[in-house]
Scaffold this motif. Sequence first.
Motif, mmCIF file in Angstrom:
data_model
loop_
_atom_site.group_PDB
_atom_site.id
_atom_site.type_symbol
_atom_site.label_atom_id
_atom_site.label_comp_id
_atom_site.label_asym_id
_atom_site.label_seq_id
_atom_site.Cartn_x
_atom_site.Cartn_y
_atom_site.Cartn_z
ATOM 1 N N VAL A 75 0.829 -1.202 0.000
ATOM 2 C CA VAL A 75 0.000 0.000 0.000
ATOM 3 C C VAL A 75 0.865 1.254 0.000
ATOM 4 C CG1 VAL A 75 -1.681 1.337 1.328
ATOM 5 C CG2 VAL A 75 -1.977 -1.133 1.064
ATOM 6 N N ALA A 76 1.890 1.269 0.850
ATOM 7 C CA ALA A 76 2.764 2.442 0.905
ATOM 8 C C ALA A 76 3.457 2.676 -0.428
ATOM 9 C CB ALA A 76 3.797 2.269 2.013
ATOM 10 N N GLY A 77 3.989 1.604 -1.033
ATOM 11 C CA GLY A 77 4.660 1.747 -2.320
ATOM 12 C C GLY A 77 3.735 2.255 -3.402
ATOM 13 N N LEU A 78 2.520 1.714 -3.454
ATOM 14 C CA LEU A 78 1.562 2.142 -4.479
ATOM 15 C C LEU A 78 1.157 3.597 -4.291
ATOM 16 C CD1 LEU A 78 -0.670 -1.045 -4.688
ATOM 17 C CD2 LEU A 78 0.597 -0.027 -6.597
ATOM 18 N N ARG A 79 1.016 4.022 -3.049
ATOM 19 C CA ARG A 79 0.600 5.403 -2.815
ATOM 20 C C ARG A 79 1.707 6.395 -3.153
ATOM 21 N NH1 ARG A 79 -3.332 4.766 2.455
ATOM 22 N NH2 ARG A 79 -5.176 4.282 1.204
ATOM 23 N N ILE A 80 2.939 6.049 -2.830
ATOM 24 C CA ILE A 80 4.043 6.933 -3.212
ATOM 25 C C ILE A 80 4.168 6.967 -4.733
ATOM 26 C CG2 ILE A 80 6.530 7.305 -3.094
ATOM 27 C CD1 ILE A 80 6.462 5.949 -0.336
ATOM 28 N N ALA A 81 4.163 5.797 -5.359
ATOM 29 C CA ALA A 81 4.291 5.732 -6.818
ATOM 30 C C ALA A 81 3.094 6.363 -7.514
ATOM 31 C CB ALA A 81 4.437 4.276 -7.254
ATOM 32 N N GLY A 82 1.944 6.397 -6.850
ATOM 33 C CA GLY A 82 0.745 6.970 -7.463
ATOM 34 C C GLY A 82 0.837 8.446 -7.749
ATOM 35 N N ARG A 83 1.859 9.126 -7.230
ATOM 36 C CA ARG A 83 2.054 10.552 -7.515
ATOM 37 C C ARG A 83 2.625 10.801 -8.901
ATOM 38 N NH1 ARG A 83 5.476 11.038 -1.951
ATOM 39 N NH2 ARG A 83 3.748 11.191 -0.471
ATOM 40 N N ARG A 85 3.254 11.134 -12.753
ATOM 41 C CA ARG A 85 2.465 11.377 -13.966
ATOM 42 C C ARG A 85 3.395 11.531 -15.153
ATOM 43 N NH1 ARG A 85 -0.519 9.785 -10.947
ATOM 44 N NH2 ARG A 85 -2.552 10.562 -10.254
ATOM 45 N N PRO A 86 3.147 10.867 -16.276
ATOM 46 C CA PRO A 86 2.147 9.822 -16.466
ATOM 47 C C PRO A 86 2.380 8.660 -15.499
ATOM 48 C CG PRO A 86 3.059 10.532 -18.571
ATOM 49 C CD PRO A 86 3.931 11.123 -17.508
ATOM 50 N N PRO A 87 1.346 7.868 -15.217
ATOM 51 C CA PRO A 87 1.444 6.860 -14.161
ATOM 52 C C PRO A 87 2.404 5.727 -14.493
ATOM 53 C CG PRO A 87 -0.644 6.658 -15.332
ATOM 54 C CD PRO A 87 -0.006 7.917 -15.822
ATOM 55 N N VAL A 88 2.988 5.173 -13.437
ATOM 56 C CA VAL A 88 3.846 3.991 -13.575
ATOM 57 C C VAL A 88 3.277 2.807 -12.801
ATOM 58 C CG1 VAL A 88 5.992 5.227 -14.047
ATOM 59 C CG2 VAL A 88 5.305 4.810 -11.674
ATOM 60 N N THR A 89 2.087 2.980 -12.235
ATOM 61 C CA THR A 89 1.371 1.896 -11.564
ATOM 62 C C THR A 89 -0.105 2.022 -11.895
ATOM 63 O OG1 THR A 89 0.923 3.188 -9.560
ATOM 64 C CG2 THR A 89 2.969 1.907 -9.595
ATOM 65 N N LEU A 124 11.326 2.394 -14.821
ATOM 66 C CA LEU A 124 11.899 2.075 -13.518
ATOM 67 C C LEU A 124 12.499 3.326 -12.877
ATOM 68 C CD1 LEU A 124 12.424 -0.446 -11.693
ATOM 69 C CD2 LEU A 124 14.716 -0.511 -12.690
ATOM 70 N N ALA A 125 13.187 4.136 -13.658
ATOM 71 C CA ALA A 125 13.765 5.372 -13.125
ATOM 72 C C ALA A 125 12.675 6.325 -12.643
ATOM 73 C CB ALA A 125 14.631 6.048 -14.184
ATOM 74 N N ARG A 126 11.578 6.411 -13.376
ATOM 75 C CA ARG A 126 10.479 7.280 -12.964
ATOM 76 C C ARG A 126 9.845 6.770 -11.679
ATOM 77 N NH1 ARG A 126 6.340 7.189 -16.441
ATOM 78 N NH2 ARG A 126 5.597 9.205 -15.709
ATOM 79 N N LEU A 127 9.710 5.453 -11.563
ATOM 80 C CA LEU A 127 9.216 4.868 -10.321
ATOM 81 C C LEU A 127 10.161 5.173 -9.163
ATOM 82 C CD1 LEU A 127 7.350 2.880 -8.717
ATOM 83 C CD2 LEU A 127 8.923 1.068 -9.453
ATOM 84 N N HIS A 128 11.438 4.930 -9.350
ATOM 85 C CA HIS A 128 12.424 5.168 -8.301
ATOM 86 C C HIS A 128 12.412 6.625 -7.842
ATOM 87 C CE1 HIS A 128 15.097 1.476 -9.492
ATOM 88 N NE2 HIS A 128 13.995 1.132 -8.860
ATOM 89 N N ALA A 129 12.258 7.532 -8.787
ATOM 90 C CA ALA A 129 12.316 8.961 -8.461
ATOM 91 C C ALA A 129 11.088 9.444 -7.709
ATOM 92 C CB ALA A 129 12.495 9.772 -9.746
ATOM 93 N N ALA A 130 10.079 8.579 -7.542
ATOM 94 C CA ALA A 130 8.873 8.980 -6.822
ATOM 95 C C ALA A 130 9.110 9.146 -5.338
ATOM 96 C CB ALA A 130 7.763 7.942 -7.050
ATOM 97 N N ALA A 131 10.170 8.553 -4.803
ATOM 98 C CA ALA A 131 10.438 8.657 -3.369
ATOM 99 C C ALA A 131 10.713 10.103 -2.988
ATOM 100 C CB ALA A 131 11.626 7.781 -2.990
ATOM 101 N N PRO A 132 10.263 10.512 -1.804
ATOM 102 C CA PRO A 132 10.592 11.871 -1.346
ATOM 103 C C PRO A 132 12.102 12.067 -1.278
ATOM 104 C CG PRO A 132 8.912 10.877 0.055
ATOM 105 C CD PRO A 132 9.429 9.788 -0.841
ATOM 106 N N HIS A 225 2.949 -4.013 -19.839
ATOM 107 C CA HIS A 225 3.247 -3.183 -21.009
ATOM 108 C C HIS A 225 1.930 -2.756 -21.652
ATOM 109 C CE1 HIS A 225 7.697 -3.960 -21.274
ATOM 110 N NE2 HIS A 225 7.297 -4.813 -20.338
ATOM 111 N N THR A 226 1.552 -1.494 -21.420
ATOM 112 C CA THR A 226 0.282 -0.962 -21.904
ATOM 113 C C THR A 226 0.526 -0.006 -23.067
ATOM 114 O OG1 THR A 226 0.111 1.084 -20.615
ATOM 115 C CG2 THR A 226 -0.381 -0.988 -19.457
ATOM 116 N N ALA A 227 -0.568 0.413 -23.684
ATOM 117 C CA ALA A 227 -0.454 1.370 -24.790
ATOM 118 C C ALA A 227 0.079 2.710 -24.301
ATOM 119 C CB ALA A 227 -1.816 1.554 -25.451
ATOM 120 N N ASP A 228 -0.054 2.980 -23.001
ATOM 121 C CA ASP A 228 0.381 4.259 -22.435
ATOM 122 C C ASP A 228 1.673 4.148 -21.640
ATOM 123 O OD1 ASP A 228 -1.925 5.574 -23.432
ATOM 124 O OD2 ASP A 228 -3.080 4.753 -21.760
ATOM 125 N N GLY A 229 2.380 3.030 -21.775
ATOM 126 C CA GLY A 229 3.626 2.864 -21.054
ATOM 127 C C GLY A 229 3.564 1.714 -20.067
#
Length: 387
Positions: A75-83, A85-89, A124-132, A225-229
């Motif tokens: 839950v914590a990971g999804l909420r941080i990553a949910g910030r 845009r465009p989404p990575v989760t 992956l880099a965009r996901l990693h960079a989501a951390a505060p 792997h979606t049409a939007d990334g």
Amino acid sequence: MTTDVESGTCGGDGRPQVPFGAALRDALGAPTAVRLLDSSPRSWVWAAELPRGGPVVVKQLVQGPGAEERYAREVAGLRIAGRVRPPVTPKLLGTDPSARVLVLERVEHGAPGEGWEVAYATALARLHAAAPAEAPPATDTNTAAEPATTPPAAADTDTESTPLPRWSGPDRTDIDSFLTLARWLGAAVPARVPAELERLTRRLDRTPRRPALLHGDPCPGNDLHTADGIRFIDFEQASLGNGLNELAYLRVGFPTCWCVTAAPEPLLLAAEAAYRATWREATGTEPEGELADACAGWLIRGDALVERALRGTADQLARLTREDWTWGTATARQRLLHRLEVVARMVRNTDTAPAELGALCTDMAGRVLTRWPELRPVPARRPHPYP
């Protein structure tokens, strides 16, 4: 399949029924068109339709050792990553901590395209960079959540306000097991290698100035792997640490995964360049540390040869001297040989990696092939059908 059931109950066919409690139904409506999907032994997963959520996936973490922690981390990971845009989760639509249930949007995905590694590394880099940016960043679920889509069942609970833990790397036990394997193979361990490995583990244990949100298992099948990334799923092992430890997955063959691949060098270089450029753009910083260190760290971890349920149960490097076993697309000895060759090459190409470890890896790889000449290279491509 009825939906008005308590967590853990089964229908007449003995299959688990979707645990969609009153708070979730009040927020999202009652699920319809429910069907059970394949999943790991640690969870139940259903596809469903919601009147106020559209196509969704409902995931329940199965009761057992560590289930509460895995749920909190996901839950914590999804909420941080949910910030991002465009989404990575997929979007997290709702949670029920009492039943360890998550409701996620269901995204359409298919087989990855040719050269998927570059898009993967970018995502992956965009996901990693989501951390505060601050370290250690605590997870504040009230600020990380999207109030419009998170039902009351998810709000203000101790389970979901737990900070993500620091990433944990190899330790002295791993060093000893690796050196014991080297000597068993007949390799002469250079005098400076034990100290090199001690320094390696200390470097890997450092918390970077700019921590990354680590997925914990960014493997084929967990990247949609979606049409939007690319969208990542299954954050049960999420943590905070150095992103290079997961960028290394492309080179060492996805060490926590059933699916091993060995992409060609030009494609790996392109993917790694894309990762570094994306991280730099998102954070204004350079990735800290050396990719060669991260690869060496995965090499010496025997638990990176087995699926999660077997980790911590035995010395896997000692085990492979007695037997070989298949996990997914490669055997344990194939994985070992691939990683030895990877680390040997990478050490030759950097000034800061442990030089004598590279020589030892070259020696060990040759002895592995001499002892087990039937070993073949790991696959170059992901298996089809998807993933």
